[in-house]
Motif scaffolding. Structure first.
Motif, PDB file in Angstrom:
ATOM      1  N   TYR A  75      -5.693  14.381  -1.533  1.00 48.41           N
ATOM      2  CA  TYR A  75      -5.734  14.022  -2.947  1.00 48.41           C
ATOM      3  C   TYR A  75      -6.528  12.741  -3.158  1.00 48.41           C
ATOM      4  O   TYR A  75      -6.352  11.759  -2.431  1.00 48.41           O
ATOM      5  N   GLY A  76      -7.380  12.776  -4.168  1.00 46.91           N
ATOM      6  CA  GLY A  76      -8.172  11.609  -4.527  1.00 46.91           C
ATOM      7  C   GLY A  76      -7.448  10.805  -5.586  1.00 46.91           C
ATOM      8  O   GLY A  76      -7.611  11.048  -6.796  1.00 46.91           O
ATOM      9  N   VAL A  77      -6.644   9.851  -5.150  1.00 45.59           N
ATOM     10  CA  VAL A  77      -5.821   9.071  -6.069  1.00 45.59           C
ATOM     11  C   VAL A  77      -5.603   7.684  -5.479  1.00 45.59           C
ATOM     12  O   VAL A  77      -5.516   7.520  -4.256  1.00 45.59           O
ATOM     13  N   SER A  78      -5.553   6.692  -6.336  1.00 45.99           N
ATOM     14  CA  SER A  78      -5.293   5.333  -5.881  1.00 45.99           C
ATOM     15  C   SER A  78      -3.799   5.134  -5.608  1.00 45.99           C
ATOM     16  O   SER A  78      -2.998   6.072  -5.731  1.00 45.99           O
ATOM     17  N   ASP A  79      -3.427   3.929  -5.234  1.00 47.80           N
ATOM     18  CA  ASP A  79      -2.043   3.638  -4.845  1.00 47.80           C
ATOM     19  C   ASP A  79      -1.192   3.352  -6.086  1.00 47.80           C
ATOM     20  O   ASP A  79      -0.613   2.274  -6.245  1.00 47.80           O
ATOM     21  N   ASN A  80      -1.125   4.333  -6.962  1.00 51.41           N
ATOM     22  CA  ASN A  80      -0.397   4.175  -8.220  1.00 51.41           C
ATOM     23  C   ASN A  80       1.107   4.226  -7.979  1.00 51.41           C
ATOM     24  O   ASN A  80       1.577   4.907  -7.062  1.00 51.41           O
ATOM     25  N   THR A  81       1.846   3.551  -8.835  1.00 51.82           N
ATOM     26  CA  THR A  81       3.307   3.545  -8.700  1.00 51.82           C
ATOM     27  C   THR A  81       3.884   4.919  -9.000  1.00 51.82           C
ATOM     28  O   THR A  81       4.763   5.409  -8.288  1.00 51.82           O
ATOM     29  N   ALA A  82       3.402   5.563 -10.047  1.00 57.75           N
ATOM     30  CA  ALA A  82       3.955   6.847 -10.489  1.00 57.75           C
ATOM     31  C   ALA A  82       3.008   7.991 -10.139  1.00 57.75           C
ATOM     32  O   ALA A  82       2.529   8.704 -11.005  1.00 57.75           O
ATOM     33  N   LYS A  83       2.723   8.166  -8.863  1.00 59.58           N
ATOM     34  CA  LYS A  83       1.813   9.251  -8.478  1.00 59.58           C
ATOM     35  C   LYS A  83       2.610  10.483  -8.061  1.00 59.58           C
ATOM     36  O   LYS A  83       3.756  10.388  -7.636  1.00 59.58           O
ATOM     37  N   TRP A  84       1.949  11.637  -8.184  1.00 56.34           N
ATOM     38  CA  TRP A  84       2.606  12.922  -7.936  1.00 56.34           C
ATOM     39  C   TRP A  84       2.224  13.524  -6.591  1.00 56.34           C
ATOM     40  O   TRP A  84       2.736  14.582  -6.231  1.00 56.34           O
ATOM     41  N   TRP A  85       1.337  12.887  -5.860  1.00 59.38           N
ATOM     42  CA  TRP A  85       0.743  13.518  -4.685  1.00 59.38           C
ATOM     43  C   TRP A  85       0.896  12.640  -3.451  1.00 59.38           C
ATOM     44  O   TRP A  85       0.804  11.422  -3.523  1.00 59.38           O
ATOM     45  N   SER A  86       1.074  13.299  -2.303  1.00 58.63           N
ATOM     46  CA  SER A  86       1.216  12.601  -1.031  1.00 58.63           C
ATOM     47  C   SER A  86       0.020  12.882  -0.129  1.00 58.63           C
ATOM     48  O   SER A  86      -0.387  14.033   0.039  1.00 58.63           O
ATOM     49  N   ASN A  87      -0.502  11.820   0.472  1.00 57.13           N
ATOM     50  CA  ASN A  87      -1.554  11.925   1.486  1.00 57.13           C
ATOM     51  C   ASN A  87      -1.057  11.518   2.866  1.00 57.13           C
ATOM     52  O   ASN A  87      -1.863  11.147   3.734  1.00 57.13           O
ATOM     53  N   ASP A  88       0.243  11.615   3.091  1.00 56.13           N
ATOM     54  CA  ASP A  88       0.780  11.213   4.389  1.00 56.13           C
ATOM     55  C   ASP A  88       0.133  11.985   5.537  1.00 56.13           C
ATOM     56  O   ASP A  88      -0.079  11.445   6.629  1.00 56.13           O
ATOM     57  N   HIS A  89      -0.196  13.239   5.292  1.00 54.28           N
ATOM     58  CA  HIS A  89      -0.787  14.084   6.328  1.00 54.28           C
ATOM     59  C   HIS A  89      -2.204  13.668   6.692  1.00 54.28           C
ATOM     60  O   HIS A  89      -2.739  14.108   7.703  1.00 54.28           O
ATOM     61  N   ALA A  90      -2.837  12.837   5.848  1.00 55.34           N
ATOM     62  CA  ALA A  90      -4.230  12.441   6.057  1.00 55.34           C
ATOM     63  C   ALA A  90      -4.363  11.012   6.567  1.00 55.34           C
ATOM     64  O   ALA A  90      -5.466  10.451   6.573  1.00 55.34           O
ATOM     65  N   GLU A  91      -3.267  10.430   7.022  1.00 60.30           N
ATOM     66  CA  GLU A  91      -3.315   9.034   7.464  1.00 60.30           C
ATOM     67  C   GLU A  91      -4.253   8.828   8.640  1.00 60.30           C
ATOM     68  O   GLU A  91      -4.751   7.718   8.855  1.00 60.30           O
TER      69      GLU A  91
END
Length: 264
Positions: free
Chosen positions: A202-218
């Motif tokens: 997911y292309g998203v910044s480190d927003n407080t209220a985000k809906w998506w996880s990029n844990d798998h892409a660490e």
């Protein structure tokens, strides 16, 4: 990297990449069907219609990596999307295979998963649920990327881009916003990584209220630095609270999910 190709270079994201990636590759090749500024130092400007396969094969010669932003980026008639987003994406992948291009960043979209409700946190295993014909073309692009990796070892990071602007433009974007700086740093991380396989993220910044996880892409080593939280007071003062009963508020795709079928 010797030569990096950016398709859709005349668009918003293309311009962000053109500026932010200066010096990242020896040469940046910029392509679009729309007018572009003349080539600067270490740039090549090569107009190309992505629906023309022979032209795309020529465009991708001597290229080490591709940032594929080209195509229609809004809801549109199917016949228009067919040429720009479906045929164009296939031509990019087939040209990459023929010319030995090893890695692509495919600009997918949050509209590939826009009919998930906002209360559902998503990751790479979440089902595609497109909210529009445009979103369907992004699901197709992700499938094409998967096929070309499994069949031909062409690596792709399919980035489901949220909303990339200088700042959020409404309340929804407090969750979906991605800063231009974070977008550029992600592009660098994608082409610096030793390997990616076919990765959906997911292309998203480190927003407080985000809906998506990029844990798998660490493993990419990418950490967004910006957050929409700095704009919250400004946005909440400018926009009335969202109606929780409206489709545009219930679903992650917002207005795309709320609108009727484009062809009607």
């Amino acid at each position: 990297m010797k030569r990096l190709l950016i398709t859709g270079a005349a668009g918003n994201l293309g311009k962000i990449c053109r500026e932010g990636l200066k010096g990242y590759a020896d040469v940046i090749r910029l392509s679009d069907i729309s007018p572009m500024n003349p080539a600067g130092p270490n740039e090549e400007v090569v107009p190309c219609d992505l629906s023309d396969r022979a032209a795309v094969i020529e465009l991708t010669k001597d290229v080490d990596g591709i940032i594929h932003l080209g195509g229609i980026s809004i809801e549109a008639a199917f016949d228009d999307l067919l040429q720009a987003n479906l045929a164009g994406t296939y031509n990019i992948y087939e040209a990459a295979r023929q010319n030995g291009v090893g890695r692509i960043m495919f600009a997918s979209s949050n509209h590939a998963i826009g009919f998930h409700e906002r209360t559902t946190r998503l990751d790479d295993t979440s089902a595609q649920r497109p909210d529009s014909l445009y979103g369907v073309t992004k699901c197709y692009g992700e499938a094409m990327a998967s096929y070309y990796y499994d069949k031909f070892d062409v690596e792709t990071v399919s980035v489901r881009i949220g909303s990339c602007f200088e700042k959020p433009l409404d309340r929804r974007m407090l969750s979906t916003w991605m800063s231009p700086g974070d977008f550029v740093s992600l592009m660098k991380a994608i082409f610096t990584a030793p390997q990616t396989g076919h990765l959906v993220m997911y292309g998203v910044s480190d927003n407080t209220a985000k809906w998506w996880s990029n844990d798998h892409a660490e493993f990419l080593g990418w950490k967004p630095k910006d957050s929409s939280e700095q704009f919250r007071a400004e946005i909440e003062a400018a926009f009335a609270p969202e109606d929780r009963h409206e489709k545009a508020t219930i679903y992650q795709g917002g207005g795309f999910a709320a609108r009727g079928h484009f062809e009607d």
